[in-house]
Design an enzyme around this catalytic site. Structure first.
Site, PDB file in Angstrom:
ATOM      1  N   SER A  65      47.070  48.512  37.644  1.00  0.00           N
ATOM      2  CA  SER A  65      48.327  49.069  38.149  1.00  0.00           C
ATOM      3  C   SER A  65      48.686  50.371  37.434  1.00  0.00           C
ATOM      4  CB  SER A  65      49.467  48.073  37.950  1.00  0.00           C
ATOM      5  OG  SER A  65      49.192  46.859  38.618  1.00  0.00           O
TER       6      SER A  65
HETATM    7  N1  SAH Z   1      47.681  42.988  36.077  1.00  0.00           N
HETATM    8  C1  SAH Z   1      46.519  43.730  36.536  1.00  0.00           C
HETATM    9  C2  SAH Z   1      46.698  44.205  37.955  1.00  0.00           C
HETATM   10  C3  SAH Z   1      45.436  44.068  38.732  1.00  0.00           C
HETATM   11  S1  SAH Z   1      45.574  44.261  40.471  1.00  0.00           S
HETATM   12  C4  SAH Z   1      46.150  44.828  35.581  1.00  0.00           C
HETATM   13  O1  SAH Z   1      46.929  45.113  34.628  1.00  0.00           O
HETATM   14  O2  SAH Z   1      45.079  45.406  35.701  1.00  0.00           O
HETATM   15  C5  SAH Z   1      45.976  42.620  41.016  1.00  0.00           C
HETATM   16  C6  SAH Z   1      44.961  41.539  40.765  1.00  0.00           C
HETATM   17  O3  SAH Z   1      45.426  40.349  41.427  1.00  0.00           O
HETATM   18  C7  SAH Z   1      43.561  41.784  41.320  1.00  0.00           C
HETATM   19  O4  SAH Z   1      42.637  41.708  40.277  1.00  0.00           O
HETATM   20  C8  SAH Z   1      43.342  40.652  42.341  1.00  0.00           C
HETATM   21  O5  SAH Z   1      42.015  40.165  42.393  1.00  0.00           O
HETATM   22  C9  SAH Z   1      44.304  39.587  41.819  1.00  0.00           C
HETATM   23  N2  SAH Z   1      44.726  38.580  42.807  1.00  0.00           N
HETATM   24  C10 SAH Z   1      45.010  38.737  44.117  1.00  0.00           C
HETATM   25  N3  SAH Z   1      45.362  37.554  44.678  1.00  0.00           N
HETATM   26  C11 SAH Z   1      45.315  36.623  43.673  1.00  0.00           C
HETATM   27  C12 SAH Z   1      45.555  35.220  43.604  1.00  0.00           C
HETATM   28  N4  SAH Z   1      45.918  34.497  44.674  1.00  0.00           N
HETATM   29  N5  SAH Z   1      45.390  34.597  42.411  1.00  0.00           N
HETATM   30  C13 SAH Z   1      45.017  35.281  41.305  1.00  0.00           C
HETATM   31  N6  SAH Z   1      44.769  36.615  41.305  1.00  0.00           N
HETATM   32  C14 SAH Z   1      44.912  37.281  42.477  1.00  0.00           C
END
Ligand code: SAH
Length: 215
Positions: A65
């Site tokens: 993000s």
């Molecule tokens: N907090 C992260 C943001 C990554 S983007 C950071 O600091 O980098 C959001 C993430 O949510 C992705 O890696 C995606 O694979 C995950 N995601 C999407 N749906 C999900 C679910 N149902 N359960 C767990 N993770 C999920």
């Protein structure tokens, strides 16, 4: 990975940008952004740009993000030392480490095996001990519930009931909600078993929250 003088300088600049955004007021968040080198979480190709206020690809079609989004969600969560926090979407692990640095006991779930493994490896370089899970965040982590706080870092079509159920009374959840390309940031406070207060705090862009894991 190295944390050079140059990287530290770039981090200071990024923190000035975060300070200029008057939504972020908790000084501990600026300190955490200085302590956790964001470039450790990015692929080598993006190293030079690690401290620009941008989202980047982290593999498996997902992104880390924007720093401002991480800072804003963290601000809304009002993290206190010892808070038990559930994060949905470990992704790169950057947000996980920011929460750990603020003294939270973090439980984080990722549905993409590749990212779960990668984040696990990166987080080993820090002296934190979050509990990382490979699984579907829609289900939360009932065995470890209830949580003081829940942070969802992917765009959810709706607020999953399982997550509301796993929030303590008096607890807060930060979750971007919306099915299109943009989501509304919601801050939900659970004031009684069946009573929530929901505040809407602007529009953001997240990758979607999807069901089922990817092995
Ligand atoms: N907090 C992260 C943001 C990554 S983007 C950071 O600091 O980098 C959001 C993430 O949510 C992705 O890696 C995606 O694979 C995950 N995601 C999407 N749906 C999900 C679910 N149902 N359960 C767990 N993770 C999920």
């Amino acid at each position: 990975m190295q944390d050079s003088f140059k990287h530290k300088g770039l981090r200071k600049q990024l923190i000035e940008e975060l300070k200029a955004d008057n939504r972020i007021t908790n000084p501990a968040i600026f300190d955490a952004f200085f302590k956790i080198p964001r470039h450790f979480f990015l692929d080598l190709a993006f190293l030079e740009q690690a401290y620009s206020n941008k989202a980047f690809q982290i593999g498996a079609g997902q992104t880390i993000s924007h720093p401002i989004t991480v800072a804003f969600q963290t601000q809304l969560l009002d993290v206190k030392k010892g808070d038990k926090i559930l994060e949905i979407g470990t992704g790169s692990g950057f947000q996980t480490c920011i929460l750990c640095e603020l003294g939270a006991k973090v439980f984080s779930i990722e549905r993409q095996k590749e990212l779960y493994l990668k984040a696990k490896k990166i987080i080993q370089d820090f002296n934190f001990n979050p509990r990382l899970s490979f699984g579907d965040g829609y289900k939360g982590l009932p065995t470890f519930a209830p949580f003081d706080k829940i942070i969802v870092t992917c765009g959810a079509p709706d607020v999953p009931q399982a997550l509301i159920d796993q929030l303590k009374i008096g607890g807060k959840m930060v979750i971007p909600v919306g099915e299109g390309s943009e989501q509304t940031m919601k801050l939900i406070t659970k004031i009684a078993e069946n009573e929530l207060i929901t505040e809407e705090l602007g529009t953001f862009k997240f990758v979607p929250m999807l069901e089922q894991v990817v092995k």
